[in-house]
Design a protein around this motif. Structure first.
Motif, PDB file in Angstrom:
ATOM      1  N   ASP A 112       0.817  -1.213   0.000  1.00 55.76           N
ATOM      2  CA  ASP A 112       0.000   0.000   0.000  1.00 55.76           C
ATOM      3  C   ASP A 112       0.856   1.271   0.000  1.00 55.76           C
ATOM      4  OD1 ASP A 112      -2.296  -1.551   0.104  1.00 55.76           O
ATOM      5  OD2 ASP A 112      -2.338  -1.575   2.300  1.00 55.76           O
ATOM      6  N   ALA A 113       2.123   1.137   0.351  1.00 60.53           N
ATOM      7  CA  ALA A 113       3.021   2.294   0.405  1.00 60.53           C
ATOM      8  C   ALA A 113       3.728   2.459  -0.937  1.00 60.53           C
ATOM      9  CB  ALA A 113       4.042   2.100   1.526  1.00 60.53           C
ATOM     10  N   PRO A 114       4.205   3.667  -1.259  1.00 68.76           N
ATOM     11  CA  PRO A 114       4.920   3.865  -2.524  1.00 68.76           C
ATOM     12  C   PRO A 114       6.076   2.885  -2.667  1.00 68.76           C
ATOM     13  CG  PRO A 114       4.456   5.973  -1.506  1.00 68.76           C
ATOM     14  CD  PRO A 114       4.086   4.927  -0.492  1.00 68.76           C
ATOM     15  N   SER A 115       6.210   2.313  -3.842  1.00 65.36           N
ATOM     16  CA  SER A 115       7.234   1.305  -4.102  1.00 65.36           C
ATOM     17  C   SER A 115       8.638   1.806  -3.788  1.00 65.36           C
ATOM     18  CB  SER A 115       7.161   0.887  -5.570  1.00 65.36           C
ATOM     19  OG  SER A 115       8.192  -0.007  -5.890  1.00 65.36           O
ATOM     20  N   ARG A 116       9.421   0.956  -3.146  1.00 64.74           N
ATOM     21  CA  ARG A 116      10.827   1.246  -2.895  1.00 64.74           C
ATOM     22  C   ARG A 116      11.688   0.187  -3.575  1.00 64.74           C
ATOM     23  NH1 ARG A 116      11.869   3.405   3.272  1.00 64.74           N
ATOM     24  NH2 ARG A 116      10.332   5.100   3.249  1.00 64.74           N
ATOM     25  N   PRO A 117      12.788   0.604  -4.197  1.00 65.46           N
ATOM     26  CA  PRO A 117      13.641  -0.367  -4.885  1.00 65.46           C
ATOM     27  C   PRO A 117      14.378  -1.268  -3.906  1.00 65.46           C
ATOM     28  CG  PRO A 117      14.682   1.793  -4.892  1.00 65.46           C
ATOM     29  CD  PRO A 117      13.302   1.986  -4.317  1.00 65.46           C
ATOM     30  N   PHE A 118      14.559  -2.518  -4.301  1.00 60.32           N
ATOM     31  CA  PHE A 118      15.311  -3.471  -3.477  1.00 60.32           C
ATOM     32  C   PHE A 118      15.683  -4.654  -4.350  1.00 60.32           C
ATOM     33  CE2 PHE A 118      15.647  -7.117  -0.572  1.00 60.32           C
ATOM     34  CZ  PHE A 118      16.623  -6.641   0.275  1.00 60.32           C
ATOM     35  N   THR A 150       8.288   0.570 -10.513  1.00 61.52           N
ATOM     36  CA  THR A 150       6.960   1.123 -10.294  1.00 61.52           C
ATOM     37  C   THR A 150       7.102   2.605 -10.014  1.00 61.52           C
ATOM     38  OG1 THR A 150       6.177  -0.963  -9.349  1.00 61.52           O
ATOM     39  CG2 THR A 150       4.846   0.987  -8.925  1.00 61.52           C
ATOM     40  N   PHE A 151       6.504   3.419 -10.854  1.00 57.71           N
ATOM     41  CA  PHE A 151       6.527   4.871 -10.666  1.00 57.71           C
ATOM     42  C   PHE A 151       5.217   5.309 -10.016  1.00 57.71           C
ATOM     43  CE2 PHE A 151       9.334   4.222 -14.366  1.00 57.71           C
ATOM     44  CZ  PHE A 151      10.478   4.848 -13.889  1.00 57.71           C
ATOM     45  N   ASN A 152       5.331   6.208  -9.014  1.00 57.21           N
ATOM     46  CA  ASN A 152       4.155   6.643  -8.267  1.00 57.21           C
ATOM     47  C   ASN A 152       3.921   8.147  -8.306  1.00 57.21           C
ATOM     48  OD1 ASN A 152       2.583   4.471  -6.781  1.00 57.21           O
ATOM     49  ND2 ASN A 152       4.691   3.824  -6.359  1.00 57.21           N
ATOM     50  N   ASN A 153       4.561   8.830  -9.254  1.00 55.58           N
ATOM     51  CA  ASN A 153       4.383  10.282  -9.352  1.00 55.58           C
ATOM     52  C   ASN A 153       4.800  10.958  -8.048  1.00 55.58           C
ATOM     53  OD1 ASN A 153       3.763  12.492 -10.930  1.00 55.58           O
ATOM     54  ND2 ASN A 153       1.596  12.506 -10.410  1.00 55.58           N
ATOM     55  N   ASP A 154       5.812  10.371  -7.420  1.00 57.28           N
ATOM     56  CA  ASP A 154       6.350  10.861  -6.145  1.00 57.28           C
ATOM     57  C   ASP A 154       7.843  11.071  -6.342  1.00 57.28           C
ATOM     58  OD1 ASP A 154       7.872  10.276  -3.543  1.00 57.28           O
ATOM     59  OD2 ASP A 154       5.816  10.473  -2.779  1.00 57.28           O
ATOM     60  N   LEU A 155       8.306  12.293  -6.229  1.00 58.69           N
ATOM     61  CA  LEU A 155       9.681  12.629  -6.587  1.00 58.69           C
ATOM     62  C   LEU A 155      10.710  11.781  -5.843  1.00 58.69           C
ATOM     63  CD1 LEU A 155      11.768  14.357  -8.057  1.00 58.69           C
ATOM     64  CD2 LEU A 155      11.512  16.084  -6.259  1.00 58.69           C
ATOM     65  N   GLU A 156      10.617  11.711  -4.526  1.00 62.93           N
ATOM     66  CA  GLU A 156      11.629  11.006  -3.744  1.00 62.93           C
ATOM     67  C   GLU A 156      11.647   9.512  -4.069  1.00 62.93           C
ATOM     68  OE1 GLU A 156      13.944  12.439  -1.976  1.00 62.93           O
ATOM     69  OE2 GLU A 156      13.053  14.364  -2.550  1.00 62.93           O
ATOM     70  N   HIS A 157      10.487   8.889  -4.119  1.00 60.70           N
ATOM     71  CA  HIS A 157      10.439   7.454  -4.385  1.00 60.70           C
ATOM     72  C   HIS A 157      10.817   7.136  -5.825  1.00 60.70           C
ATOM     73  CE1 HIS A 157       8.034   7.522  -0.649  1.00 60.70           C
ATOM     74  NE2 HIS A 157       8.495   6.299  -0.495  1.00 60.70           N
ATOM     75  N   ASP A 158      10.355   7.934  -6.771  1.00 61.84           N
ATOM     76  CA  ASP A 158      10.672   7.670  -8.178  1.00 61.84           C
ATOM     77  C   ASP A 158      12.144   7.944  -8.471  1.00 61.84           C
ATOM     78  OD1 ASP A 158       8.035   7.042  -8.379  1.00 61.84           O
ATOM     79  OD2 ASP A 158       7.461   8.755  -9.624  1.00 61.84           O
ATOM     80  N   HIS A 159      12.723   8.925  -7.776  1.00 68.56           N
ATOM     81  CA  HIS A 159      14.159   9.196  -7.920  1.00 68.56           C
ATOM     82  C   HIS A 159      14.963   7.990  -7.437  1.00 68.56           C
ATOM     83  CE1 HIS A 159      18.079  10.762  -6.486  1.00 68.56           C
ATOM     84  NE2 HIS A 159      18.011  11.505  -7.580  1.00 68.56           N
ATOM     85  N   ALA A 160      14.577   7.439  -6.293  1.00 68.30           N
ATOM     86  CA  ALA A 160      15.269   6.256  -5.764  1.00 68.30           C
ATOM     87  C   ALA A 160      15.126   5.070  -6.716  1.00 68.30           C
ATOM     88  CB  ALA A 160      14.711   5.906  -4.382  1.00 68.30           C
TER      89      ALA A 160
END
Length: 235
Positions: A112-118, A150-160
């Protein structure tokens, strides 16, 4: 044996109007669902991992699909140790990363949270089952992986997400590892209006790959249908 994937990619590259298509069997669900990955038995309860791997053996024996995607541990058992794909037209592939939006453990809420790379698996472990492969081991091992973003239109998460993709591409190029790229629709609610998801993903894919030269590009794209997050506009 000549792999059907290579033949199909060659045909599509030679003729963009070709009716060839790539058929993949995703058997990497243990990297998303854990114990629940094999589904349920007719009488209830999950099958064992051994049952799950027997299904893969059956699929490869049929020789109908072009690719079987596995977790690194299953790839080690079936491809590296058993040599299951050696005399088959089917190409082995491993899931090369496992972003947080596919952490789908029962009762879990990570998705449910913005995707994080791993990345759990390393490319060396996919290629030869250990930390550091020789060039000969790389050539004889599994050299294809699925990488997802997965892009979420969220700068910090999409940058990561893009930073992790860059690091992966550089390592893949250095180690002669091929990959195909999966791009998911946003996994967070209201990241993009439903009618704009297709346009958003089209632009994200084109923009993300515009700075990537041929040496680092994916072999092909895999864009999944996302149910309610339908991709009618995605072309």
């Amino acid at each position: 044996m000549h792999k059907s994937l290579a033949r199909r990619l060659e045909a599509i590259s030679r003729d963009p109007g070709s009716k060839d298509f790539i058929l993949a069997d995703a058997k990497d669900a243990d990297m998303a669902f854990g114990i629940a990955a094999p589904g349920t038995k007719p009488g209830g309860g999950p099958p064992s991992l051994a049952d799950y791997r027997n299904k893969i053996r059956d699929v490869v024996k049929q020789g109908i699909v072009d690719i079987v995607i596995m977790s690194a541990s299953t790839n080690e058992q079936l491809a590296l140790e058993e040599g299951l794909f050696k005399d088959s037209s089917v190409t082995p592939a491993a899931r090369a990363n496992d972003t947080s939006d596919i952490w789908l453990a029962r009762k879990g809420t990570y998705a449910d949270a913005p995707s994080r790379p791993f990345r759990t698996a390393t490319l060396d472990h996919i290629q030869c089952g250990k930390h550091s492969c020789t060039q000969e081991e790389r050539a004889q091992g599994t050299n294809l992986g699925l990488y997802s973003m997965t892009f979420n239109n969220d700068l910090e998460h999409d940058h990561a997400t893009l930073e992790a993709f860059k690091a992966f591409r550089l390592e893949a190029e250095e180690k002669g590892f091929n990959y195909f790229l999966e791009v998911f629709a946003p996994n967070t609610k209201d990241a993009v209006a439903p009618e704009d998801v297709g346009a958003f993903l089209n632009d994200q894919i084109a923009r993300a790959l515009a700075g990537v030269t041929r040496a680092g590009r994916p072999l092909f794209l895999k864009i999944p249908y996302s149910g309610p997050r339908a991709l009618e506009e995605l072309v």
